[in-house]
Design an enzyme around this catalytic site. Structure first.
Site, mmCIF file in Angstrom:
data_model
loop_
_atom_site.group_PDB
_atom_site.id
_atom_site.type_symbol
_atom_site.label_atom_id
_atom_site.label_comp_id
_atom_site.label_asym_id
_atom_site.label_seq_id
_atom_site.Cartn_x
_atom_site.Cartn_y
_atom_site.Cartn_z
ATOM 1 N N HIS A 205 -4.383 1.998 5.146
ATOM 2 C CA HIS A 205 -2.983 1.828 4.624
ATOM 3 C C HIS A 205 -2.444 3.236 4.295
ATOM 4 C CE1 HIS A 205 -6.208 3.639 1.901
ATOM 5 N NE2 HIS A 205 -5.288 4.396 1.171
HETATM 6 C C1 UD1 Z 1 -2.641 5.393 -3.947
HETATM 7 C C2 UD1 Z 1 -3.167 7.170 -3.114
HETATM 8 C C3 UD1 Z 1 -4.234 6.986 -2.282
HETATM 9 C C4 UD1 Z 1 -5.121 6.069 -2.296
HETATM 10 C C5 UD1 Z 1 -4.482 4.871 -2.951
HETATM 11 C C6 UD1 Z 1 -5.609 3.603 -2.868
HETATM 12 C C7 UD1 Z 1 -1.381 9.224 -3.678
HETATM 13 C C8 UD1 Z 1 -0.596 9.771 -3.348
HETATM 14 N N1 UD1 Z 1 -1.898 7.878 -2.613
HETATM 15 O O1 UD1 Z 1 -2.328 5.345 -2.622
HETATM 16 O O2 UD1 Z 1 -4.606 8.098 -1.793
HETATM 17 O O3 UD1 Z 1 -6.009 5.620 -0.973
HETATM 18 O O4 UD1 Z 1 -3.559 4.725 -3.564
HETATM 19 O O5 UD1 Z 1 -4.864 2.112 -2.863
HETATM 20 O O6 UD1 Z 1 -1.734 8.815 -4.943
HETATM 21 N N2 UD1 Z 1 2.506 -1.219 -4.932
HETATM 22 C C9 UD1 Z 1 1.743 -2.272 -5.216
HETATM 23 N N3 UD1 Z 1 1.079 -2.639 -6.230
HETATM 24 C C10 UD1 Z 1 0.552 -2.006 -6.613
HETATM 25 C C11 UD1 Z 1 0.627 -0.301 -6.269
HETATM 26 C C12 UD1 Z 1 1.520 0.041 -5.289
HETATM 27 O O7 UD1 Z 1 2.223 -2.968 -4.636
HETATM 28 O O8 UD1 Z 1 -0.001 -2.129 -7.541
HETATM 29 C C13 UD1 Z 1 2.561 -1.237 -2.883
HETATM 30 C C14 UD1 Z 1 4.372 -0.625 -3.935
HETATM 31 O O9 UD1 Z 1 5.397 -0.804 -2.822
HETATM 32 C C15 UD1 Z 1 4.481 1.208 -3.475
HETATM 33 C C16 UD1 Z 1 3.333 0.784 -2.489
HETATM 34 O O10 UD1 Z 1 2.518 0.376 -3.018
HETATM 35 O O11 UD1 Z 1 5.512 1.979 -3.358
HETATM 36 C C17 UD1 Z 1 2.399 1.880 -2.384
HETATM 37 O O12 UD1 Z 1 2.174 2.542 -3.766
HETATM 38 P P1 UD1 Z 1 1.193 4.248 -4.491
HETATM 39 O O13 UD1 Z 1 0.580 4.210 -5.309
HETATM 40 O O14 UD1 Z 1 2.773 5.071 -4.422
HETATM 41 O O15 UD1 Z 1 0.292 5.077 -3.643
HETATM 42 P P2 UD1 Z 1 -0.764 4.153 -2.250
HETATM 43 O O16 UD1 Z 1 -0.244 3.830 -0.838
HETATM 44 O O17 UD1 Z 1 -1.252 3.242 -3.147
#
Ligand code: UD1
Length: 369
Positions: A205
């Site tokens: 991821h």
């Molecule tokens: C975040 C953390 C990362 C961690 C990961 C674990 C940061 C910078 N990154 O990354 O260190 O390893 O979590 O999972 O904080 N989304 C959903 N549902 C959710 C949350 C997110 O669909 O509940 C999707 C959205 O499209 C979002 C994307 O995932 O834009 C990324 O989510 P985000 O929280 O920005 O970062 P992660 O890649 O999950």
């Protein structure tokens, strides 16, 4: 003593659970749990609270997804009024996600002492958003709880006074030790029709692996080669970020040789990890969990902020041409399993944190510099 704990994303939940339980057992601490809402899907959030026996959050900031500045900024704005109202003696923030650094910034500016659990880890890779979050959080923290000696060395090099740094072990391993028997009893692999020891478990991821078309395509093709070349089932629970990129780039056909799963609950993932022949990942925490479980781990990254998993564990880094992945996997599957365990990864890190924090006292007992 009053403590506000901040969590936001999936890896935070496994880290805060034992800390909350340890403070609870002391009977001396009023605890408030704040969920920023960075992760909001049930698979990434709600089920983790259930599996880990976490109390329901007292406050949910509901910030959701967004760019880094938007997400961090929203947490800061929403959290400030909560901390002004609660006036805790300590704010506890864990790991390295955007919610972690946002919490440290808000608390430090309000003059509230910050405790960082999992402090001092450094990849040296400034293209990782987490590295920026780690460095800033540590700079603002009054108590820095570390998991391995490299972290203590990093903090000393950065000029953090030694009296703020406490080597306590790994709270993620506290959670693993507490749940591993229950996870094994669930026989997840068998229920899925998998033969223990005959499948590989994969998580991907990181933006550096999944955001660019060329890299993601090459990695998915390489996983197909691994499935064909080893004869093992290759399980890939898809993180929402990766799922979205696969769809956008129309790479669905590359998933065919793999077994695609939704993001898994904690106990299911732990159960599958225990029985896996090996794990291929770009996660931080999974490098640590496989080290304790003795399951070979291939980390698809050029570096790790957790070097103890290389010296005392089962981890190996691989960042070469994805087409070389099959050879690395074959080698890992044949390798002898390490019997070492990193110092203090004994399931009692959170108790040490609770004891040390009570010793440091309440607001005003020893004012931060
Ligand atoms: C975040 C953390 C990362 C961690 C990961 C674990 C940061 C910078 N990154 O990354 O260190 O390893 O979590 O999972 O904080 N989304 C959903 N549902 C959710 C949350 C997110 O669909 O509940 C999707 C959205 O499209 C979002 C994307 O995932 O834009 C990324 O989510 P985000 O929280 O920005 O970062 P992660 O890649 O999950």
């Amino acid at each position: 003593m009053k403590i506000v704990h901040i969590v936001g994303a999936r890896p935070n939940f496994m880290k805060i659970a034992p800390v909350i339980h340890a403070f609870e057992r002391t009977g001396e601490v009023e605890q408030v749990l704040v969920h920023t809402g960075q992760h909001y899907d049930e698979e990434l959030s709600k089920y983790f609270f259930e599996d880990l026996g976490l109390p329901r959050p007292d406050v949910d900031l509901g910030v959701g997804s967004g760019s880094h500045a938007v997400q961090t900024g929203r947490v800061m704005i929403a959290l400030e009024s909560v901390l002004v109202r609660e006036r805790p003696d300590w704010v506890f923030t864990v790991g390295d996600v955007n919610s972690t650094v946002a919490a440290a910034l808000v608390a430090a500016k309000l003059g509230i002492r910050v405790a960082h659990v999992e402090a001092g880890l450094r990849s040296g890779d400034w293209t990782m958003p987490e590295e920026i979050n780690r460095v800033v959080t540590d700079r603002l923290s009054d108590a820095l709880f570390t998991t391995e000696s490299s972290a203590d060395e990093n903090l000393a090099r950065e000029g953090v006074p030694a009296e703020r740094v406490h080597f306590v072990g790994n709270v993620m391993i506290d959670t693993l030790e507490r749940h591993r028997d229950r996870a094994a009893e669930q026989k997840v692999a068998e229920r899925m029709g998998l033969e223990p020891g005959r499948y590989l478990l994969v998580t991907l991821h990181r933006p550096s692996n999944v955001d660019e078309s060329e890299r993601l395509t090459a990695l998915l093709m390489a996983l197909g080669d691994v499935a064909a070349g080893t004869g093992h089932d290759v399980l890939l629970p898809l993180h929402p970020r990766t799922a979205a990129r696969v769809k956008e780039l129309r790479l669905e056909h590359l998933l065919k040789p793999l077994t695609i799963l939704p993001p898994l609950r904690y106990l299911d993932f732990l159960g599958l990890m225990q029985d896996a022949a090996g794990v291929i990942t770009d996660s931080g925490g999974i490098q640590e969990e496989t080290t304790v479980l003795g399951v070979p781990c291939i980390t698809v990254r050029p570096n790790t902020e957790r070097p103890v998993t290389l010296t005392h564990g089962t981890n190996r880094l691989y960042d070469g041409d994805p087409h070389g992945l099959l050879d690395v996997v074959r080698e890992a599957l044949l390798s002898e399993r390490s019997q070492l365990r990193p110092p203090l990864w004994d399931g009692h890190a959170a108790e040490r944190i609770a004891r040390i924090t009570l010793g440091l006292g309440r607001r005003g007992d020893s004012a931060p510099e």
